[in-house]
Design an enzyme around this catalytic site. Structure first.
Site, short mmCIF file in Angstrom:
data_model
loop_
_atom_site.label_atom_id
_atom_site.label_comp_id
_atom_site.label_asym_id
_atom_site.label_seq_id
_atom_site.Cartn_x
_atom_site.Cartn_y
_atom_site.Cartn_z
N ARG A 85 -8.79 42.56 66.96
CA ARG A 85 -7.23 42.96 66.81
C ARG A 85 -6.67 41.33 66.87
NH1 ARG A 85 -3.47 46.77 69.66
NH2 ARG A 85 -4.39 45.81 71.63
N SER A 149 -14.95 39.83 74.63
CA SER A 149 -15.60 40.59 75.66
C SER A 149 -17.13 40.65 75.83
CB SER A 149 -15.05 42.08 75.68
OG SER A 149 -13.73 42.03 75.56
N ASP A 203 -12.46 41.64 78.62
CA ASP A 203 -11.49 42.58 78.47
C ASP A 203 -11.00 43.14 79.81
OD1 ASP A 203 -13.92 43.55 78.39
OD2 ASP A 203 -13.71 44.99 76.85
C1 GLC Z 1 -19.83 44.94 77.36
C2 GLC Z 1 -19.63 43.22 77.47
C3 GLC Z 1 -18.53 43.06 78.69
C4 GLC Z 1 -17.31 44.04 78.23
C5 GLC Z 1 -17.90 45.29 78.20
C6 GLC Z 1 -16.69 46.20 77.84
O1 GLC Z 1 -20.43 45.28 78.52
O2 GLC Z 1 -20.71 42.35 77.77
O3 GLC Z 1 -18.24 41.76 78.42
O4 GLC Z 1 -16.41 43.73 79.11
O5 GLC Z 1 -18.62 45.50 76.98
O6 GLC Z 1 -16.16 45.85 76.61
#
Ligand code: GLC
Length: 463
Positions: A85, A149, A203
């Site tokens: 996004r 993330s 995130d």
């Molecule tokens: C995975 C990633 C993490 C993220 C999560 C949710 O676990 O390693 O960084 O926060 O997914 O998106």
């Protein structure tokens, strides 16, 4: 004759119950999971044990939350799930305090996820270029916040070393590299526009900040979507990996890796082990694989195959399609468990999968989905109970009110997932009054707000 049929059916029912019993945990077992999560949190935070710890408890260098005097135009990127996004976030302070957002969603093609890092980041920059064009803002050098993330070792707000890819990403040449550098280089390669990359955030932290802007009690971020992870505000004196004892810092727990050292082996089922073994990253992210949307469908599918092989389902006939990896999407779980879905519709889903089903089959599949998603939500609740209790103990309080900002399709769309998480946290952390606040704006808004805070502090330093 009737007795023989009844006897066979009862025996089959018993066999199914035996297999599914591995998914039924008592509260004592869930409390044990909570206790182990707490121990893992300590290991991740302590200097001595950090490097060997499964739950990394990563420092984020985000120390201050917005004080609502922030203002300006910011660009935010959100990469993590299946989509990418790009957002334009306008923030007004003072009396007309408000946040306005415009965004566009772009798909990340499989080639970009699994190709080279250059290809992936060139694709990202191509999407940014399209968005700036659409917004008519190619000539402004906007401050940028990047929600990225994945597990990263953050060294500064704008320096983040990717430790390992998760959830289907495996672009080469990125692990061990600074993600901000990869982005800046790709922007330079394109040579069309400039951006001021200020902050990179997970995130969980983006979600927490986004909810925290309107709700001062929000100090935890939880994601239950394609992946599963949590972040929260920890007191600095416990964050041994970073110098200084004053104040607090957001911690990206990366709790998906809970259990990677084997500490959850007694609660993992044979189906969890199979899903893990066939995944892109065997042995890694074991807790996440028991909870998140990317894997629950696979777990259900494996159980259905096992039932069918034993003649307990679909008259013992497996279709080739059912054996295809990823065919049983987690969104089916949400559909199947929704009350509005008549059993007839379920049979249509099976037909798509090339399976001839009876009404009884539908009931059995619904039961399997229920058991799997219930355990997932309970495990997630057990982890969350450990987090909120730690926040309470950090403050030496007998009771505490904590709000958790949460996003994720599983939490939002599944008919029972959220209720089971809430009830589990309530039972396992009775001294904490926990409310879950769904963030409709996603974590991108949080990344923009963190960027806005950093810009405010930077400007104050210049005067
Ligand atoms: C995975 C990633 C993490 C993220 C999560 C949710 O676990 O390693 O960084 O926060 O997914 O998106």
């Amino acid at each position: 004759m009737v007795t023989a049929v009844a006897y066979r059916l009862a025996k089959q029912q018993k066999m199914r119950e035996e297999i599914l019993s591995a998914f039924l945990l008592r509260d004592e077992q869930l409390l044990e999971v909570k206790k182990r999560m707490r121990m893992q949190m300590e290991r991740g935070l302590k200097k001595e044990t950090h490097s060997a710890a499964a739950v990394k408890m990563l420092a984020t260098y985000v120390r201050s939350t917005p004080d609502r005097t922030e203002k300006g135009d910011f660009l935010a990127l959100d990469l993590g799930g299946t989509n990418f996004r790009v957002l334009m976030v306008k923030i007004w302070s003072g009396k007309c305090r408000a946040v306005e957002m415009h965004n566009k969603i772009y798909a990340i093609p499989m080639d970009a996820m699994e190709g080279t890092g250059e290809e992936l980041f060139d694709h990202i920059v191509h999407c940014i270029s399209d968005f700036l064009e659409y917004m008519g803002m190619k000539d402004c050098v906007l401050p940028l916040g990047f929600t990225f993330s994945f597990p990263c070792e953050q060294r500064k707000l704008d320096q983040d070393i990717l430790l390992k890819w998760t959830r289907g990403f495996k672009a080469t040449g990125c692990e061990g590299e600074d993600v901000v550098d990869l982005l800046r280089e790709a922007i330079r390669r394109r040579g069309e526009f400039e951006l001021d990359v200020v902050a990179i955030v997970n995130d969980t932290i983006g979600t927490m900040t986004s909810c925290g802007y309107d709700d001062p009690f929000c100090e935890v971020g939880l994601i239950v979507g394609t992946g599963c992870n949590a972040g929260y505000m920890e007191v600095m004196k416990n964050v041994e990996m970073v110098e200084g004892d004053e104040g607090r810092m957001c911690i990206n727990m990366e709790w998906g890796a809970f259990g990677d050292d084997g500490c959850l082996d007694d609660v993992r089922t044979e189906f969890d082990r199979d899903v893990d073994q066939l995944s892109l990253n065997p042995g890694k992210q074991r807790y996440e694989k028991m909870i998140s949307g990317m894997y629950l469908g696979e777990i259900v599918c494996n159980i259905l195959i096992s039932f069918t092989k034993r003649g307990l389902l679909f008259r013992g006939k497996i279709s080739e399609r059912l054996k295809t990896r990823g065919i049983f999407e987690t969104k089916f779980l949400s559909h199947i468990e929704s009350d509005w879905l008549a059993l007839l519709q379920l049979r249509a889903i099976f037909q798509q999968l090339g399976l001839q089903s009876t009404c009884d089959d539908s009931i059995i599949v619904k039961e399997v989905c229920g058991v799997v998603s219930r355990l997932a939500a309970q495990l997630c609740g057990a982890g969350m109970a450990a987090v909120v209790d730690k926040i309470r103990e950090n403050r030496n309080l007998e009771h505490i009110k904590v709000n958790v900002g949460i996003i994720g399709t599983l939490y939002k769309l599944h008919p029972h997932f959220s209720t089971v998480i809430h009830q589990t946290v309530e039972r396992l952390a009775p001294k904490c009054l926990v409310s879950f606040v769904q963030s409709e704006d996603g974590s991108g808004k949080g990344a923009a707000l963190i960027t806005a805070v950093a810009c405010r502090i930077r400007e104050a330093g210049q005067h």
